[in-house]
Design a protein around this motif. Structure first.
Motif, PDB file in Angstrom:
ATOM      1  N   GLU A 400       0.822  -1.208   0.000  1.00  0.00           N
ATOM      2  CA  GLU A 400       0.000   0.000   0.000  1.00  0.00           C
ATOM      3  C   GLU A 400       0.856   1.258   0.000  1.00  0.00           C
ATOM      4  OE1 GLU A 400      -2.422  -0.508   3.411  1.00  0.00           O
ATOM      5  OE2 GLU A 400      -3.812  -1.902   2.442  1.00  0.00           O
ATOM      6  N   ALA A 401       2.046   1.172   0.614  1.00  0.00           N
ATOM      7  CA  ALA A 401       2.930   2.333   0.651  1.00  0.00           C
ATOM      8  C   ALA A 401       3.604   2.578  -0.684  1.00  0.00           C
ATOM      9  CB  ALA A 401       3.991   2.156   1.733  1.00  0.00           C
ATOM     10  N   ARG A 402       3.621   1.596  -1.570  1.00  0.00           N
ATOM     11  CA  ARG A 402       4.354   1.699  -2.825  1.00  0.00           C
ATOM     12  C   ARG A 402       3.466   1.642  -4.058  1.00  0.00           C
ATOM     13  NH1 ARG A 402       7.409  -0.324   1.036  1.00  0.00           N
ATOM     14  NH2 ARG A 402       9.663   0.086   1.033  1.00  0.00           N
ATOM     15  N   VAL A 403       2.171   1.417  -3.882  1.00  0.00           N
ATOM     16  CA  VAL A 403       1.253   1.285  -5.015  1.00  0.00           C
ATOM     17  C   VAL A 403       0.140   2.314  -4.891  1.00  0.00           C
ATOM     18  CG1 VAL A 403      -0.385  -0.253  -6.181  1.00  0.00           C
ATOM     19  CG2 VAL A 403       1.769  -1.160  -5.299  1.00  0.00           C
ATOM     20  N   ASP A 404      -0.135   3.006  -5.994  1.00  0.00           N
ATOM     21  CA  ASP A 404      -1.215   3.989  -6.016  1.00  0.00           C
ATOM     22  C   ASP A 404      -2.554   3.268  -5.932  1.00  0.00           C
ATOM     23  OD1 ASP A 404      -2.402   6.642  -6.519  1.00  0.00           O
ATOM     24  OD2 ASP A 404      -3.027   5.705  -8.404  1.00  0.00           O
ATOM     25  N   PRO A 405      -3.388   3.559  -4.924  1.00  0.00           N
ATOM     26  CA  PRO A 405      -4.636   2.795  -4.741  1.00  0.00           C
ATOM     27  C   PRO A 405      -5.644   2.992  -5.865  1.00  0.00           C
ATOM     28  CG  PRO A 405      -4.564   4.688  -3.241  1.00  0.00           C
ATOM     29  CD  PRO A 405      -3.222   4.592  -3.884  1.00  0.00           C
ATOM     30  N   THR A 407      -4.998   3.777  -9.352  1.00  0.00           N
ATOM     31  CA  THR A 407      -4.605   3.223 -10.655  1.00  0.00           C
ATOM     32  C   THR A 407      -3.897   1.873 -10.552  1.00  0.00           C
ATOM     33  OG1 THR A 407      -2.480   4.389 -10.555  1.00  0.00           O
ATOM     34  CG2 THR A 407      -4.349   5.560 -11.548  1.00  0.00           C
ATOM     35  N   GLN A 408      -3.496   1.482  -9.315  1.00  0.00           N
ATOM     36  CA  GLN A 408      -2.793   0.218  -9.082  1.00  0.00           C
ATOM     37  C   GLN A 408      -1.452   0.135  -9.809  1.00  0.00           C
ATOM     38  OE1 GLN A 408      -3.861  -2.283  -6.779  1.00  0.00           O
ATOM     39  NE2 GLN A 408      -5.040  -0.436  -6.287  1.00  0.00           N
ATOM     40  N   VAL A 409      -0.837   1.281 -10.055  1.00  0.00           N
ATOM     41  CA  VAL A 409       0.542   1.295 -10.546  1.00  0.00           C
ATOM     42  C   VAL A 409       1.430   1.820  -9.432  1.00  0.00           C
ATOM     43  CG1 VAL A 409      -0.188   1.636 -12.945  1.00  0.00           C
ATOM     44  CG2 VAL A 409       0.335   3.635 -11.507  1.00  0.00           C
ATOM     45  N   GLY A 410       2.724   1.676  -9.584  1.00  0.00           N
ATOM     46  CA  GLY A 410       3.644   2.120  -8.549  1.00  0.00           C
ATOM     47  C   GLY A 410       3.577   3.621  -8.304  1.00  0.00           C
ATOM     48  N   ASN A 411       3.875   4.017  -7.055  1.00  0.00           N
ATOM     49  CA  ASN A 411       3.883   5.446  -6.738  1.00  0.00           C
ATOM     50  C   ASN A 411       5.321   5.969  -6.737  1.00  0.00           C
ATOM     51  OD1 ASN A 411       4.957   4.508  -4.339  1.00  0.00           O
ATOM     52  ND2 ASN A 411       3.115   4.881  -3.140  1.00  0.00           N
ATOM     53  N   ARG A 412       5.496   7.202  -6.267  1.00  0.00           N
ATOM     54  CA  ARG A 412       6.810   7.825  -6.291  1.00  0.00           C
ATOM     55  C   ARG A 412       7.825   7.050  -5.430  1.00  0.00           C
ATOM     56  NH1 ARG A 412       8.730  12.681  -7.884  1.00  0.00           N
ATOM     57  NH2 ARG A 412       6.629  13.470  -8.308  1.00  0.00           N
ATOM     58  N   MET A 413       7.386   6.497  -4.263  1.00  0.00           N
ATOM     59  CA  MET A 413       8.308   5.745  -3.410  1.00  0.00           C
ATOM     60  C   MET A 413       8.870   4.546  -4.156  1.00  0.00           C
ATOM     61  SD  MET A 413       7.623   3.779   0.209  1.00  0.00           S
ATOM     62  CE  MET A 413       7.365   5.283   1.145  1.00  0.00           C
ATOM     63  N   LEU A 414       7.997   3.783  -4.813  1.00  0.00           N
ATOM     64  CA  LEU A 414       8.458   2.613  -5.548  1.00  0.00           C
ATOM     65  C   LEU A 414       9.349   3.033  -6.717  1.00  0.00           C
ATOM     66  CD1 LEU A 414       8.410  -0.426  -5.900  1.00  0.00           C
ATOM     67  CD2 LEU A 414       6.316  -0.185  -7.257  1.00  0.00           C
ATOM     68  N   MET A 415       8.989   4.135  -7.366  1.00  0.00           N
ATOM     69  CA  MET A 415       9.822   4.604  -8.480  1.00  0.00           C
ATOM     70  C   MET A 415      11.227   4.948  -7.997  1.00  0.00           C
ATOM     71  SD  MET A 415       9.389   7.976 -10.896  1.00  0.00           S
ATOM     72  CE  MET A 415      10.048   9.019  -9.590  1.00  0.00           C
ATOM     73  N   ASN A 416      11.312   5.654  -6.875  1.00  0.00           N
ATOM     74  CA  ASN A 416      12.636   6.021  -6.357  1.00  0.00           C
ATOM     75  C   ASN A 416      13.456   4.780  -6.007  1.00  0.00           C
ATOM     76  OD1 ASN A 416      12.147   8.760  -6.618  1.00  0.00           O
ATOM     77  ND2 ASN A 416      11.293   8.950  -4.548  1.00  0.00           N
ATOM     78  N   GLU A 417      12.803   3.772  -5.431  1.00  0.00           N
ATOM     79  CA  GLU A 417      13.509   2.525  -5.116  1.00  0.00           C
ATOM     80  C   GLU A 417      14.021   1.852  -6.386  1.00  0.00           C
ATOM     81  OE1 GLU A 417      10.835   0.160  -2.852  1.00  0.00           O
ATOM     82  OE2 GLU A 417      11.044   1.338  -1.015  1.00  0.00           O
ATOM     83  N   ARG A 418      13.178   1.836  -7.426  1.00  0.00           N
ATOM     84  CA  ARG A 418      13.594   1.197  -8.675  1.00  0.00           C
ATOM     85  C   ARG A 418      14.712   1.994  -9.356  1.00  0.00           C
ATOM     86  NH1 ARG A 418      14.286  -1.956 -10.527  1.00  0.00           N
ATOM     87  NH2 ARG A 418      13.245  -2.294 -12.528  1.00  0.00           N
TER      88      ARG A 418
END
Length: 562
Positions: A400-405, A407-418
């Motif tokens: 939930e912290a890494r996925v936009d609720p 659109t169900q795509v990754g959010n900024r946190m997940l993008m920064n990690e990637r």
């Protein structure tokens, strides 16, 4: 050693005096053969005065003068007692004698033949480092006499408390070894299980710092140490002159139950989910811990009975909590309830076995320690279930912290990690939807949400395994496409331009006023991925400004891809 010789000499004086005075002279002799024979303790034992135990033959003679056997059983009594058991033996044979007593500070056995001198045949108390066979939860000594004869066996015992009837059992050699193997093997296996599980819980606490594991280590480990003491194993491992470690097991019990209360409070997350129960369990924890400290100054008889009161309270409470939690579909309670039910039933039997209500069963301690080992296994399983739920909660929170609720795509946190994980060539696409504000203003925010969801689904479908989509805020999205070689970046550039055009065309079927402004940058444009992202952002705004200036929704690809 001089004190021990003096003690033996005094016991010989006791035996001589009682034989002369004819105490229990009407007891028929017991004929020993190949059968297991049990003498009930009803009127078997005569009391000795502990104040003069033993000082001199004269004082003992005065203490025993006119004494008769104790009426009834020794259950609940304390002090020193002597049993006179006439025996007849048909031939030379080895027997083992088992006085059924847990807490023996002094244990002596004498053989007085009808013809001959009285001799000491055994010292069998836990504090004696002698050669008597080890028998958990009880005492045993061998009786080997030469040839057919008759005489009297005198057994002297002294303890702070006799919790159960002190029967005396005579085993032939083979039967005793079978009995010893069953009792010792079962008891040691259960104790090892508890100690290993306690150590494992302690290791888990060191690694995880979860309080539940520490409480589990206290609950399981203290029970294991306590039963090692109660069974007599500690006295063999750590012999201490004049100290009987068996009593320590009962003193540890309130502290083990205090840890059990803390474990239960943490297992079911009572502080958050059941605050009233959490408060009661906290109070019980303090009450049990304080009781354990107070017991150190109390007579052992009081400690014994208080420990059983604590057991009754915990039996009722733990089973009740288990049933209640299971009724609320908390499946951690399955193992918790199963273990506590087994332990509770064994404790009920154990307490009944210390009375005259249950007779004819010689394995009461083995039943309890085996049930407790099963309970400890169940406690570990319930803790495993707790960790599994914690892991699920963590994974869900992480998702939930890494996925936009929406659109169900990754959010900024997940993008920064990637982006932090990128080590090779890549392409970044900055997407901004034209006309999104007009959709929100004219059709409402629900329509705007549907637009974003449809757009995200189209982007994910179009990219497939070739790239990832992230929503960084509002109607802004980032595409990340990795490449194995630098040469593949040109192909990625062409694919991105085609994908953007196809998505824009598909969106305009349902949303005619929608459009896409985008900027594409690759690793070949220079620098770190952060510089690449900044370049894609700059090109996106350049593309948007160009479209506004020309008053159309799409600009030629070359103007936005560099």
């Amino acid at each position: 050693m001089s004190s021990r010789r003096f003690l033996c000499a005094m016991m010989l004086a006791i035996v001589a005096f009682i034989s002369v005075s004819g105490a229990k002279a009407d007891v028929p002799p017991l004929a020993l053969d190949d059968r297991v024979q049990i003498l009930d303790d009803q009127q078997l034992w005569s009391e000795l005065d502990t104040d003069v135990f033993p000082l001199s033959p004269l004082s003992l003679e005065q203490a025993l003068s006119g004494r008769t056997p104790v009426a009834g059983s020794l259950t609940g009594r304390s002090g020193a007692y002597v049993a006179r058991i006439p025996l007849t033996l048909a031939d030379r044979h080895l027997w083992f004698v088992v006085p059924n007593a847990n807490y023996v500070d002094t244990g002596l056995a004498y053989w007085q033949p009808d013809q001959g001198a009285t001799e000491l045949v055994a010292e069998f108390a836990q504090s004696y480092d002698g050669n008597t066979p080890q028998l958990m939860h009880s005492q045993a000594f061998p009786l080997l006499l030469g040839g057919a004869q008759s005489g009297t066996l005198w057994i002297v015992i002294k303890a702070k408390h006799f919790p159960a009837p002190v029967k005396v059992t005579f085993f032939p050699q083979g039967s005793f070894f079978e009995y010893q193997f069953l009792v010792n093997g079962g008891t040691l296996a259960a104790i090892v299980v508890m100690l290993v599980l306690g150590l494992l819980s302690l290791v888990m606490f060191v690694r995880t710092r979860q309080r539940l594991t520490l409480y589990c280590a206290g609950y399981v480990g203290l029970h294991g140490i306590g039963w090692a003491a109660l069974a007599g194993a500690l006295s063999r491992l750590l012999p201490m002159e004049g100290v009987n470690p068996v009593y320590a097991g009962m003193h540890l019990f309130p502290f083990a139950i205090a840890c059990a209360a803390l474990f239960t409070r943490e297992l079911f997350n009572c502080a958050e989910m059941h605050p009233a129960l959490a408060r009661w369990l906290k109070r019980l924890t303090w009450a049990f811990a304080c009781l354990g400290v107070v017991e150190l100054a109390l007579p052992f008889q009081a400690t014994f009975y208080l420990a059983h009161v604590v057991a009754v309270i915990w039996v009722v409470l733990s089973v009740g909590i288990g049933v209640w939690m299971l009724s609320r579909s908390d499946f951690r309670a399955r193992y918790f309830l199963a273990g506590n039910l087994a332990y509770s039933l064994s404790l009920i039997y154990f307490m009944l076995a210390h009375t005259d209500l249950v007779q004819g069963f010689d394995y009461r301690e083995l039943v309890v320690v085996s049930a407790l080992a099963f309970d400890c296994v169940c406690i570990m399983l319930s803790m495993t279930e707790w960790f599994r739920r914690k892991q699920k909660d963590f994974m869900r929170a992480s998702y939930e912290a890494r996925v936009d609720p929406l659109t169900q795509v990754g959010n900024r946190m997940l993008m920064n990690e990637r982006l932090d994980q990128i080590s090779g060539p890549c392409a970044l696409v900055f997407i901004d939807f034209d006309g999104f504000k007009a959709i929100n203003d004219r059709l409402g925010h629900d329509a705007g949400d549907r637009f974003l969801s449809e757009a995200a689904a189209m982007m994910r479908s179009r990219l497939g395994a070739a790239g990832e989509v992230f929503r960084t805020g509002g109607d802004e999205f980032i595409w990340l496409l990795e490449s194995d070689t630098w040469e593949q970046l040109d192909g990625i550039r062409v694919k991105v331009l085609a994908d953007v055009a196809a998505i824009e065309q598909a969106l305009q079927v349902n949303w005619p006023d929608a459009g896409i402004s985008f900027g594409l940058a690759t690793s070949s444009d220079g620098g770190h991925v952060s510089a690449c992202l900044a370049e894609a952002d700059r090109k996106m705004y350049q593309h948007k400004a160009s479209k506004k200036a020309l008053g159309r929704h799409h600009q030629e690809p070359e103007s936005v891809s560099g």
